[in-house]
Design a protein around this motif. Structure first.
Motif, PDB file in Angstrom:
ATOM      1  N   ALA A 290       0.680  -1.147  -0.092  1.00  0.00           N
ATOM      2  CA  ALA A 290      -0.034  -0.191  -0.042  1.00  0.00           C
ATOM      3  C   ALA A 290       0.959   1.086   0.104  1.00  0.00           C
ATOM      4  O   ALA A 290       1.924   1.338   0.784  1.00  0.00           O
ATOM      5  N   PRO A 291       0.415   2.134  -0.683  1.00  0.00           N
ATOM      6  CA  PRO A 291       1.317   3.487  -0.454  1.00  0.00           C
ATOM      7  C   PRO A 291       1.173   4.353   0.642  1.00  0.00           C
ATOM      8  O   PRO A 291       0.016   4.403   1.358  1.00  0.00           O
ATOM      9  N   VAL A 292       2.247   5.121   1.091  1.00  0.00           N
ATOM     10  CA  VAL A 292       1.822   6.143   2.269  1.00  0.00           C
ATOM     11  C   VAL A 292       1.195   7.228   1.915  1.00  0.00           C
ATOM     12  O   VAL A 292       0.190   7.419   2.789  1.00  0.00           O
ATOM     13  N   ASP A 293       1.013   7.557   0.883  1.00  0.00           N
ATOM     14  CA  ASP A 293       0.326   8.678   0.357  1.00  0.00           C
ATOM     15  C   ASP A 293      -1.248   8.414  -0.228  1.00  0.00           C
ATOM     16  O   ASP A 293      -1.339   7.412  -0.812  1.00  0.00           O
ATOM     17  N   HIS A 294      -1.828   8.918   0.992  1.00  0.00           N
ATOM     18  CA  HIS A 294      -3.450   8.522   0.951  1.00  0.00           C
ATOM     19  C   HIS A 294      -3.937   8.950  -0.384  1.00  0.00           C
ATOM     20  O   HIS A 294      -5.262   8.351  -0.459  1.00  0.00           O
ATOM     21  N   SER A 295      -3.519   9.993  -1.198  1.00  0.00           N
ATOM     22  CA  SER A 295      -4.182  10.309  -2.331  1.00  0.00           C
ATOM     23  C   SER A 295      -3.997   9.332  -3.352  1.00  0.00           C
ATOM     24  O   SER A 295      -4.672   9.251  -4.580  1.00  0.00           O
ATOM     25  N   LEU A 296      -3.235   8.411  -3.338  1.00  0.00           N
ATOM     26  CA  LEU A 296      -2.870   7.234  -4.257  1.00  0.00           C
ATOM     27  C   LEU A 296      -3.812   6.111  -4.128  1.00  0.00           C
ATOM     28  O   LEU A 296      -4.351   5.817  -3.106  1.00  0.00           O
ATOM     29  N   GLU A 297      -4.112   5.489  -5.283  1.00  0.00           N
ATOM     30  CA  GLU A 297      -5.017   4.236  -5.283  1.00  0.00           C
ATOM     31  C   GLU A 297      -4.143   3.002  -4.519  1.00  0.00           C
ATOM     32  O   GLU A 297      -3.078   3.084  -4.397  1.00  0.00           O
TER      33      GLU A 297
ATOM     34  N   GLU B  73     -10.853   7.500   7.917  1.00  0.00           N
ATOM     35  CA  GLU B  73     -10.314   8.757   7.338  1.00  0.00           C
ATOM     36  C   GLU B  73      -8.977   9.074   7.691  1.00  0.00           C
ATOM     37  O   GLU B  73      -8.763   8.891   8.899  1.00  0.00           O
ATOM     38  N   ILE B  74      -8.449   9.817   6.831  1.00  0.00           N
ATOM     39  CA  ILE B  74      -7.010  10.192   6.868  1.00  0.00           C
ATOM     40  C   ILE B  74      -6.780  11.158   8.103  1.00  0.00           C
ATOM     41  O   ILE B  74      -5.929  11.362   8.789  1.00  0.00           O
ATOM     42  N   GLU B  75      -8.084  12.087   8.209  1.00  0.00           N
ATOM     43  CA  GLU B  75      -8.014  13.065   9.444  1.00  0.00           C
ATOM     44  C   GLU B  75      -7.854  12.312  10.681  1.00  0.00           C
ATOM     45  O   GLU B  75      -7.151  13.058  11.691  1.00  0.00           O
ATOM     46  N   THR B  76      -8.525  11.430  10.763  1.00  0.00           N
ATOM     47  CA  THR B  76      -8.580  10.694  12.123  1.00  0.00           C
ATOM     48  C   THR B  76      -7.120  10.119  12.258  1.00  0.00           C
ATOM     49  O   THR B  76      -6.748  10.058  13.475  1.00  0.00           O
ATOM     50  N   GLY B  77      -6.343   9.540  11.092  1.00  0.00           N
ATOM     51  CA  GLY B  77      -5.229   9.127  11.204  1.00  0.00           C
ATOM     52  C   GLY B  77      -4.486  10.108  11.867  1.00  0.00           C
ATOM     53  O   GLY B  77      -3.251  10.039  12.572  1.00  0.00           O
ATOM     54  N   TYR B  78      -4.356  11.137  11.024  1.00  0.00           N
ATOM     55  CA  TYR B  78      -3.169  12.427  11.570  1.00  0.00           C
ATOM     56  C   TYR B  78      -3.499  12.708  13.099  1.00  0.00           C
ATOM     57  O   TYR B  78      -2.474  13.301  13.768  1.00  0.00           O
ATOM     58  N   ALA B  79      -4.911  12.762  13.525  1.00  0.00           N
ATOM     59  CA  ALA B  79      -5.188  13.079  14.833  1.00  0.00           C
ATOM     60  C   ALA B  79      -4.461  12.269  15.644  1.00  0.00           C
ATOM     61  O   ALA B  79      -4.229  12.585  16.868  1.00  0.00           O
TER      62      ALA B  79
END
Ligand SMILES: [Zn+2]
Length: 257
Positions: free
Chosen positions: A77-84, A153-159
Motif C-alpha cells: 500500500a502507498p503511504v500517500d493517501h491520495s494514491l490508489e 478517514e486520513i484526518e482521524t489518522g493524523y489526529a
C-alpha cells in the motif's frame, strides 16, 4: 477505483526483492506472535511494515486473522493517501498511512483491539512501573479520545499521529491500541509489553485496599536502556519466533522458501 497493487507494482517490475520477502515473512511472524499473546478478535487488527525510506509498506488484510496470516497474504500500500490502493487493503489503512507520513522514524505499526490495553484506555489507568513492562510506558502512553470508531478517514489518522507524538504507543479509547517501532521486531515486542503492562495495572486496580510498590525513576530509566536494549529486543523476538515455530509446522516451512 481501487487497483490491485501487487508486489510487481511496488518494485517496478523487478519482482520481490530478498529484503521484501524477509519483510513479509517477519510481518507474518509478528501476526502469529500477536495472536499467541491475546491480540486476536473477530474485527481484526493490522500489522504493517516498510523498508527504511520506502514510500510504500506491506500490511495484513483485514479478512486475515493474526493467527492464520502468512507471508504471501501481505499486501502493498502507498503511504500517500491520495494514491490508489489494493482492494484487499484493510479499512483502517488511513491510520497506517498517517503514521508513516508523520513519523519517518517509524517502519512498523501494530494496531489491535487486545483486551487489556482496551480496558486500560477505557478506565484511563496511568501505567505505573510495577513491572519491567510498566517502566516502558510511564508518562509515555497518551490516550486518544476524539473518536472510538474504526479509523476510516486520513484526518482521524493524523489526529492519532498528533496524539501519539514521539511516543511508541497510544491507547485508542473504547477501541484498542497502536504501537509503532523502528523495526517490526521492536513494534512486536512493545505490543507484547504494552498488553502485559496494562494487564498488571488492571490487576493492581482490582486490589485498591492493598498498596503496591513501584520502581524508582532511576530504575525506570535503567530498565528502558538495559532490559529493552536493541540486543534484548532481538532476543525477545527470536524467542517469540521459536515459540510460534514450535506450535506450527506451517510456520516452520517459511524459512525454507
Ligand atoms: Zn481498529
Amino acid at each position: 477505483m481501487a487497483v490491485h497493487c501487487d508486489t510487481t507494482t511496488v518494485t517496478a517490475g523487478r519482482g520481490v526483492s530478498r529484503a521484501e520477502s524477509a519483510l513479509k515473512r517477519n510481518l507474518a511472524y509478528a501476526a502469529r506472535i500477536l495472536s499467541q499473546n491475546g491480540h486476536d478478535d473477530l474485527n481484526q487488527g493490522q500489522v504493517s511494515a516498510r523498508l527504511p525510506g520506502w514510500d510504500q509498506f506491506y500490511i495484513k488484510p483485514a479478512v486475515i486473522g493474526f493467527n492464520e496470516a502468512c507471508p504471501d497474504d501481505m499486501v502493498a500500500a502507498p503511504v500517500d493517501h491520495s494514491l490508489e490502493h489494493a482492494a484487499n487493503c484493510p479499512p483502517e489503512l488511513p491510520l497506517h498511512q498517517a503514521l508513516y507520513e508523520r513519523r519517518p522514524d517509524v517502519n512498523a505499526i501494530i494496531h489491535s483491539h487486545a483486551p487489556y490495553g482496551l480496558m486500560a484506555g477505557a478506565k484511563a489507568l496511568a501505567i505505573e512501573p510495577i513491572s519491567h513492562e510498566g517502566a516502558l510506558f510511564v508518562d509515555a502512553l497518551p490516550r486518544f479520545v476524539q473518536t472510538s470508531h474504526t479509523v476510516l478517514e486520513i484526518e482521524t489518522g493524523y489526529a492519532i499521529a498528533d496524539c501519539l507524538g514521539n511516543c511508541a504507543a497510544v491507547l485508542l479509547v473504547n477501541h484498542g491500541s497502536v504501537v509503532v517501532g523502528e523495526t517490526i521486531r521492536a513494534a512486536t515486542v512493545m505490543a507484547h509489553a504494552l498488553e502485559r503492562a496494562c494487564r498488571i495495572q488492571l490487576m493492581a486496580a482490582m486490589l485498591p485496599g492493598i498498596p503496591h510498590s513501584v520502581a524508582s525513576s532511576d530504575d525506570v530509566e535503567r530498565k528502558r536502556r538495559y532490559i529493552y536494549s536493541d540486543t534484548s529486543i532481538k532476543a525477545f523476538w527470536d524467542y517469540c519466533v521459536r515459540t510460534v515455530e514450535r506450535n506450527s509446522a506451517e510456520v516452520r516451512q517459511w524459512k525454507t522458501r
